[in-house]
Design a protein around this motif. Structure first.
Motif, short mmCIF file in Angstrom:
data_model
loop_
_atom_site.label_atom_id
_atom_site.label_comp_id
_atom_site.label_asym_id
_atom_site.label_seq_id
_atom_site.Cartn_x
_atom_site.Cartn_y
_atom_site.Cartn_z
N ASP A 270 0.87 -1.19 0.00
CA ASP A 270 0.00 0.00 0.00
C ASP A 270 0.90 1.23 0.00
O ASP A 270 1.53 1.55 1.01
CB ASP A 270 -0.90 0.00 1.23
CG ASP A 270 -2.00 1.05 1.16
OD1 ASP A 270 -1.71 2.18 0.72
OD2 ASP A 270 -3.14 0.75 1.56
N ASP A 271 0.96 1.92 -1.13
CA ASP A 271 1.82 3.10 -1.24
C ASP A 271 1.44 4.17 -0.23
O ASP A 271 2.30 4.85 0.34
CB ASP A 271 1.77 3.68 -2.66
CG ASP A 271 2.47 2.80 -3.68
OD1 ASP A 271 3.32 1.98 -3.26
OD2 ASP A 271 2.18 2.92 -4.88
N ALA A 272 0.13 4.34 -0.02
CA ALA A 272 -0.32 5.39 0.90
C ALA A 272 0.15 5.12 2.32
O ALA A 272 0.37 6.05 3.10
CB ALA A 272 -1.85 5.49 0.85
N LEU A 273 0.28 3.85 2.68
CA LEU A 273 0.71 3.49 4.02
C LEU A 273 2.21 3.25 4.12
O LEU A 273 2.73 2.95 5.18
CB LEU A 273 -0.03 2.22 4.49
CG LEU A 273 -1.55 2.34 4.62
CD1 LEU A 273 -2.15 0.99 4.98
CD2 LEU A 273 -1.91 3.39 5.67
N GLY A 274 2.91 3.36 2.99
CA GLY A 274 4.34 3.16 3.00
C GLY A 274 4.78 1.71 3.01
O GLY A 274 5.92 1.40 3.35
N ILE A 275 3.86 0.79 2.62
CA ILE A 275 4.20 -0.63 2.55
C ILE A 275 4.61 -0.93 1.12
O ILE A 275 3.78 -0.96 0.21
CB ILE A 275 3.01 -1.51 2.97
CG1 ILE A 275 2.53 -1.12 4.37
CG2 ILE A 275 3.40 -2.99 2.94
CD1 ILE A 275 1.31 -1.89 4.83
N GLU A 276 5.89 -1.15 0.90
CA GLU A 276 6.44 -1.27 -0.44
C GLU A 276 6.22 -2.66 -1.01
O GLU A 276 6.45 -3.66 -0.32
CB GLU A 276 7.93 -0.94 -0.41
CG GLU A 276 8.24 0.45 0.13
CD GLU A 276 9.73 0.69 0.28
OE1 GLU A 276 10.51 -0.09 -0.32
OE2 GLU A 276 10.11 1.64 0.98
N PRO A 277 5.79 -2.78 -2.27
CA PRO A 277 5.56 -4.10 -2.88
C PRO A 277 6.86 -4.85 -3.09
O PRO A 277 7.93 -4.25 -3.30
CB PRO A 277 4.88 -3.76 -4.21
CG PRO A 277 5.35 -2.38 -4.53
CD PRO A 277 5.48 -1.68 -3.20
N ASP A 278 6.78 -6.19 -3.04
CA ASP A 278 7.92 -7.06 -3.31
C ASP A 278 9.13 -6.71 -2.45
O ASP A 278 10.27 -6.74 -2.91
CB ASP A 278 8.29 -7.03 -4.79
CG ASP A 278 7.15 -7.53 -5.67
OD1 ASP A 278 6.53 -8.54 -5.31
OD2 ASP A 278 6.86 -6.88 -6.70
N SER A 279 8.85 -6.36 -1.19
CA SER A 279 9.92 -5.98 -0.26
C SER A 279 9.84 -6.83 0.99
O SER A 279 8.76 -7.29 1.40
CB SER A 279 9.82 -4.50 0.11
OG SER A 279 10.07 -3.68 -1.02
N ILE A 280 11.00 -7.04 1.61
CA ILE A 280 11.10 -7.82 2.83
C ILE A 280 11.51 -6.88 3.96
O ILE A 280 12.57 -6.26 3.92
CB ILE A 280 12.14 -8.96 2.68
CG1 ILE A 280 11.75 -9.90 1.54
CG2 ILE A 280 12.28 -9.73 4.00
CD1 ILE A 280 12.79 -10.96 1.24
N TYR A 281 10.64 -6.76 4.95
CA TYR A 281 10.93 -5.95 6.13
C TYR A 281 11.49 -6.90 7.19
O TYR A 281 10.85 -7.89 7.55
CB TYR A 281 9.65 -5.29 6.65
CG TYR A 281 9.09 -4.20 5.76
CD1 TYR A 281 9.21 -2.86 6.11
CD2 TYR A 281 8.46 -4.51 4.56
CE1 TYR A 281 8.69 -1.86 5.30
CE2 TYR A 281 7.95 -3.52 3.73
CZ TYR A 281 8.07 -2.20 4.11
OH TYR A 281 7.57 -1.21 3.30
N PHE A 282 12.66 -6.59 7.71
CA PHE A 282 13.26 -7.51 8.68
C PHE A 282 14.13 -6.74 9.67
O PHE A 282 14.53 -5.60 9.43
CB PHE A 282 14.10 -8.58 7.96
CG PHE A 282 15.31 -8.03 7.24
CD1 PHE A 282 16.57 -8.05 7.83
CD2 PHE A 282 15.19 -7.50 5.96
CE1 PHE A 282 17.68 -7.55 7.17
CE2 PHE A 282 16.30 -7.00 5.29
CZ PHE A 282 17.55 -7.02 5.90
N THR A 283 14.41 -7.38 10.78
CA THR A 283 15.32 -6.82 11.79
C THR A 283 16.51 -7.74 12.01
O THR A 283 17.56 -7.31 12.48
CB THR A 283 14.61 -6.58 13.12
OG1 THR A 283 13.98 -7.78 13.55
CG2 THR A 283 13.57 -5.48 12.98
N ARG A 284 16.33 -9.03 11.73
CA ARG A 284 17.41 -9.99 11.61
C ARG A 284 17.23 -10.71 10.29
O ARG A 284 16.12 -10.80 9.78
CB ARG A 284 17.40 -11.00 12.77
CG ARG A 284 17.88 -10.41 14.09
CD ARG A 284 17.95 -11.50 15.17
NE ARG A 284 18.63 -11.00 16.35
CZ ARG A 284 18.04 -10.40 17.37
NH1 ARG A 284 16.74 -10.21 17.32
NH2 ARG A 284 18.72 -9.98 18.41
#
Length: 329
Positions: A270-284
């Motif tokens: 969701d571009d409006a929410l800043g959730i980028e397509p085909d992306s991996i959000y991680f901390t480790r």
């Protein structure tokens, strides 16, 4: 204490970060603005967050007691004692901070599932869960005398009432935890025969993830210089996966979704929410059951461009843990 309307609106559906400093507490961090909004556990000194589901967090206090708390409204649900597990495979005693867990709470906060396990150095032999209405934890055996590749625990993903377990041999067990109660315990069942998720790169760090449609993915990262991720799905053309040395196909897209590796599942972009397509959000780069010694690396990785977005302003903070966070409000 409720969030201000402006902060609640900014949080809604957007990926933020929960940061756990070594000195204690749990802070809410805005990656867009690069600032900390508030301490989420200011009313719970000495507590540690084990998992989160929307605004709800699974919390362990200094006495090894577990409870669920809405970090904004402070509504609290106390859970059965860890010693209440009925297990024939392992004795239970208070163990401090070696307990780890998973949490799912429905959007109305009316139902929940809690899964916890011991994080041991060589053996992961105690896994239990409870649901709303339970007075005890139900033991989930992690061994099979007839099939050693189904034994053990490497990683778990909890999506609603469904628990996905990766065994030590990289087989995936799928368990339905929605069964009824009996004398304070809940029942569960295996929904499918365990299946392998094996690539040809045995030396890679690996995790599993579940898409919004329920498809299981294998996610691998480079254990040496942390420069890439690979994502795989099951190969449907393999006739006998149990005897195959690799059972997956690499994909170059998440179908327009984004993967929150900390939580183990994808969400719609969701571009409006800043959730980028085909992306991996991680901390480790992966979060198996045994994570001690693995350094934090808080990033977003884009599968299409093979590039990382790092948050260098967090490098100066003395963090014990961090996790990506999606608010429900």
């Amino acid at each position: 204490m409720k969030l201000s309307s402006s902060l609640s609106s900014a949080l809604s559906g957007s990926p933020w970060l929960m940061l756990s400093p070594e000195e204690g507490g749990c802070m809410l961090y805005n990656p867009k603005e690069g600032n900390i909004e508030r301490d989420l556990l200011e009313d719970f000194p000495g507590c540690r967050v084990l998992a989160n589901s929307g605004n709800w967090c699974l919390v362990l206090d200094s006495g090894s007691n577990l409870f669920i708390v809405d970090v904004f409204s402070k509504e609290t649900i106390h859970l059965p004692s860890l010693e209440s597990i009925r297990s024939t495979t392992c004795p239970i005693k208070r163990v401090g901070d070696v307990v780890r867990g998973l949490l799912w709470v429905d959007k109305g906060g009316k139902d929940y599932v809690v899964v916890w396990f011991f994080d041991r150095e060589y053996n992961h032999d105690c896994l239990s869960f409870c649901k709303k209405g339970d007075t005890h934890y139900t033991d989930i055996p992690l061994f099979d005398r007839d099939a050693h590749w189904y034994r053990g625990l490497s990683e778990m993903v909890l999506r609603g009432y469904t628990l996905y377990i990766t065994t030590s041999r990289r087989f995936v067990r799928v368990l339905d935890l929605s069964g009824g109660h009996e004398q304070g315990y809940s029942s569960f069942k295996e929904t499918t025969r365990p299946f392998p998720m094996l690539s040809c790169y045995e030396s890679c760090d690996s995790s599993i993830a579940v898409t919004t449609s329920g498809e299981v993915l294998l996610v691998e990262s480079d254990p040496w210089n942390r420069t890439w991720f690979r994502v795989y799905k099951k190969d449907p053309d393999i006739e006998d996966p149990d005897s195959s040395c690799h059972t997956v196909l690499e994909v170059d897209s998440l179908g327009g979704e984004a993967l929150l590796l900390d939580l183990g599942f994808t969400v719609p972009a969701d571009d409006a929410l800043g959730i980028e397509p085909d992306s991996i959000y991680f901390t480790r780069h992966y979060r198996p059951s045994q994570w001690k010694g693995r350094d934090l690396d808080i990033c977003v990785y884009n599968l299409a461009t093979k590039s990382f977005k790092r948050f260098s302003d967090l490098d100066v903070m003395n963090l014990m843990d961090a996790r990506w966070f999606l608010s429900e409000d």
